[in-house]
Design a protein around this motif. Structure first.
Motif, PDB file in Angstrom:
ATOM      1  N   GLY A   1      44.541  -3.666   7.364  1.00  0.00           N
ATOM      2  CA  GLY A   1      44.278  -3.559   8.787  1.00  0.00           C
ATOM      3  C   GLY A   1      42.810  -3.742   9.082  1.00  0.00           C
ATOM      4  O   GLY A   1      42.071  -4.272   8.253  1.00  0.00           O
ATOM      5  N   ILE A   2      42.399  -3.316  10.275  1.00  0.00           N
ATOM      6  CA  ILE A   2      41.002  -3.523  10.662  1.00  0.00           C
ATOM      7  C   ILE A   2      40.352  -2.215  11.120  1.00  0.00           C
ATOM      8  O   ILE A   2      41.034  -1.243  11.434  1.00  0.00           O
ATOM      9  CB  ILE A   2      40.870  -4.592  11.779  1.00  0.00           C
ATOM     10  N   SER A   3      39.038  -2.286  11.177  1.00  0.00           N
ATOM     11  CA  SER A   3      38.266  -1.127  11.617  1.00  0.00           C
ATOM     12  C   SER A   3      38.255  -1.105  13.147  1.00  0.00           C
ATOM     13  O   SER A   3      38.005  -2.127  13.784  1.00  0.00           O
ATOM     14  CB  SER A   3      36.846  -1.273  11.069  1.00  0.00           C
TER      15      SER A   3
ATOM     16  N   SER B   1      43.028   0.812  11.671  1.00  0.00           N
ATOM     17  CA  SER B   1      44.248   0.431  12.383  1.00  0.00           C
ATOM     18  C   SER B   1      45.056  -0.482  11.464  1.00  0.00           C
ATOM     19  O   SER B   1      44.631  -1.594  11.126  1.00  0.00           O
ATOM     20  CB  SER B   1      43.874  -0.289  13.679  1.00  0.00           C
ATOM     21  N   VAL B   2      46.225  -0.012  11.023  1.00  0.00           N
ATOM     22  CA  VAL B   2      47.033  -0.758  10.061  1.00  0.00           C
ATOM     23  C   VAL B   2      47.815  -1.869  10.762  1.00  0.00           C
ATOM     24  O   VAL B   2      48.468  -1.643  11.778  1.00  0.00           O
ATOM     25  CB  VAL B   2      48.000   0.200   9.334  1.00  0.00           C
ATOM     26  N   ILE B   3      47.737  -3.080  10.213  1.00  0.00           N
ATOM     27  CA  ILE B   3      48.513  -4.196  10.774  1.00  0.00           C
ATOM     28  C   ILE B   3      49.699  -4.508   9.862  1.00  0.00           C
ATOM     29  O   ILE B   3      50.824  -4.693  10.321  1.00  0.00           O
ATOM     30  CB  ILE B   3      47.599  -5.429  10.996  1.00  0.00           C
TER      31      ILE B   3
ATOM     32  N   ILE C   1      56.877  -9.275   1.328  1.00  0.00           N
ATOM     33  CA  ILE C   1      56.002 -10.434   1.546  1.00  0.00           C
ATOM     34  C   ILE C   1      56.740 -11.732   1.178  1.00  0.00           C
ATOM     35  O   ILE C   1      57.690 -11.681   0.405  1.00  0.00           O
ATOM     36  CB  ILE C   1      54.685 -10.307   0.748  1.00  0.00           C
ATOM     37  N   PRO C   2      56.346 -12.884   1.710  1.00  0.00           N
ATOM     38  CA  PRO C   2      55.237 -13.105   2.645  1.00  0.00           C
ATOM     39  C   PRO C   2      55.528 -12.493   4.020  1.00  0.00           C
ATOM     40  O   PRO C   2      56.684 -12.385   4.415  1.00  0.00           O
ATOM     41  CB  PRO C   2      55.152 -14.626   2.731  1.00  0.00           C
ATOM     42  N   VAL C   3      54.456 -12.133   4.708  1.00  0.00           N
ATOM     43  CA  VAL C   3      54.654 -11.494   6.004  1.00  0.00           C
ATOM     44  C   VAL C   3      53.534 -11.887   6.969  1.00  0.00           C
ATOM     45  O   VAL C   3      52.402 -12.113   6.553  1.00  0.00           O
ATOM     46  CB  VAL C   3      54.714  -9.950   5.842  1.00  0.00           C
ATOM     47  N   THR C   4      53.902 -12.015   8.245  1.00  0.00           N
ATOM     48  CA  THR C   4      52.893 -12.246   9.276  1.00  0.00           C
ATOM     49  C   THR C   4      53.074 -11.157  10.323  1.00  0.00           C
ATOM     50  O   THR C   4      54.186 -10.937  10.793  1.00  0.00           O
ATOM     51  CB  THR C   4      53.083 -13.637   9.920  1.00  0.00           C
ATOM     52  N   ARG C   5      52.038 -10.460  10.642  1.00  0.00           N
ATOM     53  CA  ARG C   5      52.110  -9.397  11.654  1.00  0.00           C
ATOM     54  C   ARG C   5      50.888  -9.497  12.549  1.00  0.00           C
ATOM     55  O   ARG C   5      49.812  -9.876  12.087  1.00  0.00           O
ATOM     56  CB  ARG C   5      52.082  -8.010  11.011  1.00  0.00           C
TER      57      ARG C   5
END
Ligand code: AMP
Length: 619
Positions: free
Chosen positions: A384-386, A402-404, A411-415
């Motif tokens: 995820g991102i900060s 923040s988890v994406i 996997i493979p996965v796109t979120r």
């Protein structure tokens, strides 16, 4: 012809590689079955050890391992534990990054492949611990490419082990737990086989736990003994440390077979030119106590992976033990106690991963298409991102995670997730990418960052940015950020975010490794080799002196015994019958005959015979 049996659609042969902390192996699909490609001299696995010899040539495998003690500053083992780090490794005065050392190991395996399948381009599937971070995976891929492979896929080790097993066990639906305890890493995964699909449900582990830690526990214990006896810490000396570590590993392996192991090291180091050794013994029970906390940690992970997979102990049908350290009897015992059934014995702990990587290669190339096996894997950590997070309900603070893509997503996965600007007139956002499980990013792994600019100036919260994560089958992440009001987009493959892996540095590395591989420098003994030779000589002399002293001491003691026996015989002679006298005279003569001799064996024989005869006469 050999060359065509393992080719994929591009015409390149494709192999599976287990790049292990301690050992490495390569396999391919031959006539529908995975098969190890041995070295030309027949070794099925090789130690993952690299040595640069005194001619400047690279040696990999057993010969390198043999040099570990003799030339520690020219030799490196267990480099996998450093993969993905920027830690420079100085080998024979040259600096390497961990993935460059791994490249040398892979280059060695490529020689076996070339010898078996012919020269030319080769594709490879390389395995990594499931718990390897994105950075460690990228370093592994890079190592493969530096070695001259086209790296087709990075596969998780426990998944590979399950594939090796699954290829011939696809007919029955079941849940398998793969417990993989190698030299440097521990992984545990739950795999479901259902209708020919091999589906990894959950994976966890510890990328810094393995047999090496057990060796160090024994080595530290031995060092403490030496320190207590002689007041020096052998772990402060590079060579003594290597001697103890090697002995510790041998002892550990023997303790898998025996209850007690004798430790006899005549020389570990020198103190004031006097050799200091260690002579002791260790019991299996004691060793088990030493490593109990580490094995307990692995069992906690077993429980954790079951919880993540939402399965009970009873729902696990088979347990596969993979990795050399699962030979420790306590591992099977703990597993049997936990599951109430024994683990399977038919998987080869050292070869399963390479064979499974070959199965993946076979699926990719179409060679195993008839098997019908389909494999899915999971992301072993959250990504995820900060973000700014609300703090104490009144203000915001940076560094929230923040988890994406949550851990264990197939996997493979796109979120993607939507985020909003926080300041009035904000025209740019910095996207900082992390992986890990902590809610604060500073406790997670930083993967990279980039800036999205060109956001229209607007009031706080009015502009939205969509951040999209694509995590591919190799476990490598691509991140993009898009301002939704004007479609401004920025996309970054995390792989490119690191300068280290730029095209230029890649070429530089390839050239220097290539040169190293071929280069034969002048045959000049370095200071270290000189020192080693002196040390060897000193060691030989010390052992010789020690043995000579021992023999001398022995002979003196034996001769005293001869004298005692002669005295005893003469004393008996004073009261002996004529028949006994003859016997006693004979004994005295035989003892007199060896009195001036230096041959231990002869003196011993005379003593034994005389003692037996005297006992008979006296009773
Ligand atoms: P791997 O990384 O799977 O090749 O496993 C290598 C690790 O297994 C090393 O730490 C070895 O010392 C360990 N190992 C190999 N054989 C044994 C054994 N018989 N008993 C205990 N550990 C072993």
């Amino acid at each position: 012809m050999k060359k065509t049996i393992n080719n994929n659609q591009n015409g390149h042969p494709i192999v599976g590689i287990d790049l292990g902390t301690t050992n490495s192996a390569v396999a391919f699909i031959n006539k529908g079955r995975p098969e190890i490609i041995p070295s030309p001299s027949g070794e099925r696995i090789i130690p993952s050890v690299v040595h640069i010899n005194q001619q400047g040539q690279v040696e990999v495998g057993k010969t390198a391992q043999d040099a570990l003690i003799a030339m520690p500053s020219r030799t490196i083992a267990a480099v996998k534990r450093k993969m993905g780090s920027e830690e420079e490794i100085i080998l024979a005065g040259q600096a390497f990054l961990p993935h460059e050392i791994s490249a040398l190991i892979l280059k060695k395996l490529k020689e076996f492949v070339d010898a078996r399948l012919g020269e030319g381009d080769k594709e490879a599937v390389i395995t990594v611990p499931a718990y390897f971070t994105d950075k460690q995976r990228r370093a592994t891929k890079q190592a493969g490419e530096l070695a001259g492979f086209i790296v087709e896929r990075i596969v998780n080790e426990p998944t590979a082990a399950a594939m090796a097993y699954g290829l011939f066990n696809l007919d029955k639906d079941k849940h398998i737990l793969v417990y993989d305890l190698g030299g440097g890493t521990f992984d545990v995964s739950v795999v479901e086989i259902m209708g020919g699909i091999l589906d990894v449900k959950a994976s966890t582990g510890n990328s810094q736990l393995g047999g090496e830690d057990f060796d160090w526990r024994i080595a530290e214990w031995m060092a403490q003994k030496i320190q207590a006896q002689h007041g020096v810490n052998p772990l402060d000396d590079l060579r003594a440390k290597a001697i103890l570590k090697e002995e510790a590993e041998q002892v550990k392996k023997l303790l898998s077979e025996r209850d007690t192991v004798e430790i006899s090291l005549p020389v570990v180091l020198f103190k004031d030119k006097t050799p200091i050794g260690l002579s002791t013994s260790i019991e299996r029970n004691f060793f088990e106590e030493m490593i109990e906390d580490l094995l307990k940690e692995t069992m906690d992970k077993v429980q954790e992976v079951l919880t993540q997979a939402e399965l009970t102990v009873e729902e696990i049908d088979e347990i596969l033990l993979v990795g050399g350290s699962t030979r420790i009897p306590m591992v099977s015992r703990l597993i049997s106690q936990f599951f109430g059934k024994s683990p399977r014995k038919d998987v080869h702990p050292d070869e399963a991963v390479a064979l499974g990587a070959a199965v993946q290669a076979g699926i990719k190339s179409g060679l195993l298409s008839k098997s019908g096996m389909v494999v899915t894997d999971v992301a072993p950590f959250s990504m995820g991102i900060s973000v700014l997070e609300q703090w104490k309900g009144i203000s915001y603070r940076p560094g929230g995670f923040s988890v994406i893509i949550p851990k264990n997503t197939t996997i493979p996965v796109t979120r993607s997730e939507k985020y909003y600007t926080v300041n009035d007139g904000q025209e740019a956002v910095s996207i900082e990418v992390y992986q890990g499980e902590h809610e604060r990013v500073k406790y997670n792994h930083h993967l990279g960052k980039f800036l999205l600019e060109g956001i229209p100036s607007n009031s706080a919260g009015a502009e939205s940015i969509e951040v999209k994560f694509h995590y591919n089958i190799n476990g490598i992440l691509e991140v993009s950020a898009k301002c939704l009001s004007n479609d401004r987009e920025m996309s970054v493959l995390m792989q490119d975010a690191l300068d280290r892996f730029s095209e230029e540095s890649f070429l530089e590395s390839t050239t220097s490794l290539e040169n190293l591989w071929k280069d034969v420098k002048e045959d000049v003994l370095s200071a270290e080799e000189e020192e080693w030779k002196r040390f060897q000589q000193f060691l030989d002399d010390a052992v010789e002196d020690y043995e000579a002293e021992d023999v001398e001491k022995n002979i003196t003691e034996l001769k005293q015994e001869v004298k005692r026996l002669i005295k005893r015989s003469k004393h008996l002679l004073e009261h002996a019958s004529s028949e006994e006298s003859a016997g006693l005279q004979e004994i005295i003569e035989s003892l007199n005959a060896v009195e001036e001799m230096e041959d231990v064996e002869e003196i011993l024989e005379a003593i034994n015979n005389a003692t037996d005869a005297l006992i008979e006469l006296e009773t």
